[in-house]
Design an enzyme around this catalytic site. Sequence first.
Site, PDB file in Angstrom:
ATOM      1  CG  HIS A 286      -1.890   1.264   1.204  1.00 34.94           C
ATOM      2  ND1 HIS A 286      -1.672   1.976   2.551  1.00 34.94           N
ATOM      3  CD2 HIS A 286      -2.693   1.755   0.616  1.00 34.94           C
ATOM      4  CE1 HIS A 286      -2.651   3.030   2.179  1.00 34.94           C
ATOM      5  NE2 HIS A 286      -3.071   3.023   1.148  1.00 34.94           N
ATOM      6  CB  SER A 287       0.785   4.345   0.139  1.00 35.39           C
ATOM      7  OG  SER A 287       1.131   5.626   0.217  1.00 35.39           O
ATOM      8  CE1 TYR A 288       9.051   3.438   1.518  1.00 32.84           C
ATOM      9  CE2 TYR A 288       7.940   2.262   3.248  1.00 32.84           C
ATOM     10  CZ  TYR A 288       9.098   2.541   2.284  1.00 32.84           C
ATOM     11  OH  TYR A 288      10.353   1.935   2.974  1.00 32.84           O
TER      12      TYR A 288
END
Length: 236
Positions: A77-79
């Site tokens: 997720h994300s980073y």
Amino acid sequence: MDGTFVLVHGAWHGGWCWDRVAPLLRAAGHEVHAPTLTGLSERSHLLSPQVGLDTHTEDVVRHLDVLGLRDVVLVGHSYAGQLVSAVADRRPEVVTRRVYLDAFVGSDGEAAGDLLPDQVRHHWAESAITDGFGWMVPPRSLSVLGVSKPDDIDWLTPKLTPHPWKTYTDPLRLTGAEADVPAVFIECVDWMRVFRAHAARAHARGWPVHELKTGHEAMVTAPAELADALIAIARN
């Protein structure tokens, strides 16, 4: 058992952020792991200026190795999109699918900070300097991330911890081995869509791109819909 999910959280979070999704995946017959990265959440006592992208990559690689995991659907997720790429590059023989959940789709030599929109990158860097002793990024506003329900905010807020800025300035290093692992992108579309360009990059690479009508914190705000999407991806 229908395969193993390894769910990797993004900045400021910990493995706990998947608590609403993991039971749904297990009920569908999957083994599920959600490690917490060095320096975050219950491991925040290990945070230091030296914690970087390699540290977090090693966290996940060692998790795979020590537990002997195989047939892994690796979700970032994300980073943690950076970690999905790095880990799949190092362990392509055990990762069967890469899933980028509103996440960075980096190439060799690209740092996560450079992949952010200019305004966001500037704000984060400034925040690290003014509020994080030059090397930490304090948690962002949950409302900006698309979280609006008071119960969700109350659940998330006390658990979030500062994130090491070095993980956003370290370049991603890839040999190209990760390209042999099939990849899928899931974009969360009911917020400011910071990762729209990464969905476009995924599409340009020929990956399937799915949309979830929720904010950036899909594992919190739309756990059932996210679980359904992940289960479908694992079975295809």
